[in-house]
Write a protein that holds these residues in place. Structure first.
Motif, short mmCIF file in Angstrom:
data_model
loop_
_atom_site.label_atom_id
_atom_site.label_comp_id
_atom_site.label_asym_id
_atom_site.label_seq_id
_atom_site.Cartn_x
_atom_site.Cartn_y
_atom_site.Cartn_z
N ARG A 40 0.69 -1.08 0.17
CA ARG A 40 0.14 -0.22 0.13
C ARG A 40 0.81 1.27 0.02
N ARG A 41 0.65 2.55 -1.45
CA ARG A 41 1.61 2.73 -1.06
C ARG A 41 1.64 4.09 -0.15
N VAL A 42 1.44 4.47 1.14
CA VAL A 42 1.16 5.39 2.04
C VAL A 42 2.27 6.92 1.70
N HIS A 43 3.02 7.15 1.16
CA HIS A 43 3.60 8.38 0.42
C HIS A 43 3.61 8.48 -0.86
N ARG A 44 2.47 8.31 -1.36
CA ARG A 44 2.37 8.52 -3.02
C ARG A 44 3.18 9.65 -3.83
N GLN A 45 4.26 9.15 -4.67
CA GLN A 45 4.79 10.35 -5.22
C GLN A 45 4.10 10.23 -6.98
N ASP A 46 2.69 10.41 -6.89
CA ASP A 46 2.76 10.65 -8.52
C ASP A 46 1.36 11.90 -8.84
N THR A 47 1.58 12.12 -10.15
CA THR A 47 0.94 13.90 -9.86
C THR A 47 -0.63 13.61 -9.06
N ILE A 48 -0.96 14.64 -8.94
CA ILE A 48 -2.38 14.73 -8.25
C ILE A 48 -3.29 14.53 -8.75
N VAL A 49 -3.66 14.62 -10.39
CA VAL A 49 -4.56 13.88 -10.78
C VAL A 49 -4.49 12.29 -10.98
N LYS A 50 -4.00 11.53 -10.88
CA LYS A 50 -3.54 10.24 -10.73
C LYS A 50 -3.66 10.17 -9.92
N LYS A 51 -3.18 10.58 -8.16
CA LYS A 51 -3.81 10.32 -7.35
C LYS A 51 -5.08 10.08 -7.48
N MET A 52 -5.56 11.23 -7.21
CA MET A 52 -7.33 11.69 -6.68
C MET A 52 -7.85 10.18 -7.71
N SER A 53 -7.60 10.26 -9.13
CA SER A 53 -8.38 9.25 -10.16
C SER A 53 -8.17 7.75 -9.60
N SER A 54 -7.15 7.75 -8.49
CA SER A 54 -6.30 5.93 -8.10
C SER A 54 -7.51 5.76 -7.25
N ARG A 55 -7.53 7.07 -6.38
CA ARG A 55 -8.51 7.44 -5.02
C ARG A 55 -10.61 7.14 -5.62
N VAL A 56 -10.39 8.11 -6.46
CA VAL A 56 -11.74 7.28 -6.42
C VAL A 56 -11.41 6.01 -7.41
N GLY A 57 -10.70 5.54 -7.91
CA GLY A 57 -11.07 4.16 -8.64
C GLY A 57 -10.90 3.07 -7.36
N ASN A 58 -9.89 3.27 -6.12
CA ASN A 58 -10.36 1.67 -5.02
C ASN A 58 -11.51 2.07 -4.98
N ALA A 59 -12.40 2.90 -4.89
CA ALA A 59 -13.76 3.33 -3.83
C ALA A 59 -15.02 2.75 -4.94
N VAL A 60 -14.40 3.33 -5.85
CA VAL A 60 -15.84 2.37 -6.88
C VAL A 60 -15.41 1.27 -6.99
N ARG A 61 -14.32 0.30 -7.11
CA ARG A 61 -14.19 -1.12 -7.76
C ARG A 61 -14.79 -1.99 -5.86
N ASN A 62 -14.49 -1.04 -4.83
CA ASN A 62 -14.45 -1.50 -3.15
C ASN A 62 -16.09 -1.46 -3.19
N TRP A 63 -16.65 -0.92 -3.65
CA TRP A 63 -18.24 -0.37 -3.69
C TRP A 63 -18.89 -1.05 -5.11
N LEU A 64 -18.41 -1.83 -5.92
CA LEU A 64 -19.03 -2.61 -7.23
C LEU A 64 -18.80 -4.06 -6.93
N THR A 65 -17.02 -4.21 -5.91
CA THR A 65 -16.96 -5.85 -5.63
C THR A 65 -16.86 -6.10 -4.51
N GLY A 66 -17.00 -5.34 -3.40
CA GLY A 66 -17.82 -5.89 -1.94
C GLY A 66 -16.79 -5.91 -1.08
N ASP A 67 -15.68 -5.52 -1.46
CA ASP A 67 -14.04 -5.73 -1.07
C ASP A 67 -13.89 -4.20 -0.14
N ASN A 68 -12.53 -4.35 -0.02
CA ASN A 68 -12.15 -3.08 1.09
C ASN A 68 -10.61 -2.96 0.69
N ILE A 69 -10.29 -3.27 -0.24
CA ILE A 69 -8.74 -3.11 -0.90
C ILE A 69 -8.57 -1.71 -0.86
#
Ligand code: UDP
Ligand code: MG
Length: 244
Positions: free
Chosen positions: A119-148
């Motif tokens: 789990r990348r705790v201090h992620r060194q990517d662009t803001i856009v990439k970090k935000m899209s990844s955060r949204v991506g993880n939330a949507v994935r967890n919502w749709l898959t019923g997981d909590n990764i």
């Protein structure tokens, strides 16, 4: 001690391959007796193929697999894992955004856990990439019923049994922890370090990843609801055979 296979997918990474080999070797050579580095060339169009061949002829620990053409990251990871021979498999990206030394941050969780995801705790990517990844993880967890929290972290450590349990489709490299859980394995996330991409460029944009990622999450969520788990009863007698 268990043999470790370090597997990396490579698509047009001519700038980082030698540094990757050096960093992996440096990280593991004094700590693990038996290891191999499996580098999968996913149809690169730059000098990656010849750099890989040179490495393989100089270092017997290096195993190189070349695809005829670009088949995508899931195919590259899948081929590398299946062609590897270690009881433990570490996945890492070729760009060195994660540090091969962190394999040893994940290692203590084996054998209690079957799959340790970074789990990348201090992620060194662009803001856009970090935000899209955060949204991506939330949507994935919502749709898959997981909590990764960070399914896309390139640093992963898994047992051979987990590799053997996979039958992957394009895009499924984004769901490896969830798929492992669906196959009955214990998964944990552990903090790892993260660096900027110093070599080459990312192969993905926000939009291409978001749309197919969404469709894939719907499919994985559906499959998860359809998982079958059965236990075969031993010594079960039919009612008429039971003693009175
Ligand atoms: N990769 C691959 N095939 C592809 C796209 C990417 O093998 O079609 C590899 C790439 O070389 C890298 C890893 O997959 O080792 C992750 O790609 P990248 O770093 O571009 O993705 P990001 O970290 O930006 O999500
Ligand atoms: Mg990367």
């Amino acid at each position: 001690m268990m043999k470790l296979s370090i597997v990396a997918p490579i698509y047009n990474e001519e700038e980082s391959i030698e540094a990757l080999h050096k960093a992996i070797t440096h990280a593991v050579k004094d700590r693990i007796e038996s290891y191999e580095i499996v580098l999968v060339n996913d149809g690169s169009k730059d000098r990656s193929a010849s750099i890989l061949n040179k490495l393989a002829s100089a270092d017997p620990r290096v195993k190189v697999i070349h695809f005829e053409r670009n088949c995508g990251q899931t195919a590259a990871i899948y081929a590398g894992m299946k062609q590897s021979s270690g009881e433990l498999v570490a996945l890492i990206d070729a760009d060195l955004q994660t540090d091969p030394r962190d394999i040893f941050k994940l290692m203590p969780y084996i054998p209690q856990m079957d799959f340790v995801n970074g789990r990348r705790v201090h992620r060194q990517d662009t803001i856009v990439k970090k935000m899209s990844s955060r949204v991506g993880n939330a949507v994935r967890n919502w749709l898959t019923g997981d909590n990764i929290q960070d399914t896309g972290c390139p640093m992963k450590l898994l047992k051979r049994e987990v590799v053997d349990s996979y039958y992957l489709y394009e895009g499924m490299h984004r769901f490896l922890p969830t798929l492992a859980r669906m196959n009955g394995f214990q998964v944990i996330e552990v903090a790892v370090s993260h660096n900027e991409r110093k070599f080459g460029v990312s192969k993905y944009g926000v939009l291409n990843r978001a749309f197919v990622g969404l469709m894939d999450a719907i499919v994985v969520g559906w499959l998860r609801k359809r998982v079958i788990r059965y236990q075969i009863m031993l010594n079960r007698k039919a009612p008429e055979q039971r003693e009175a």
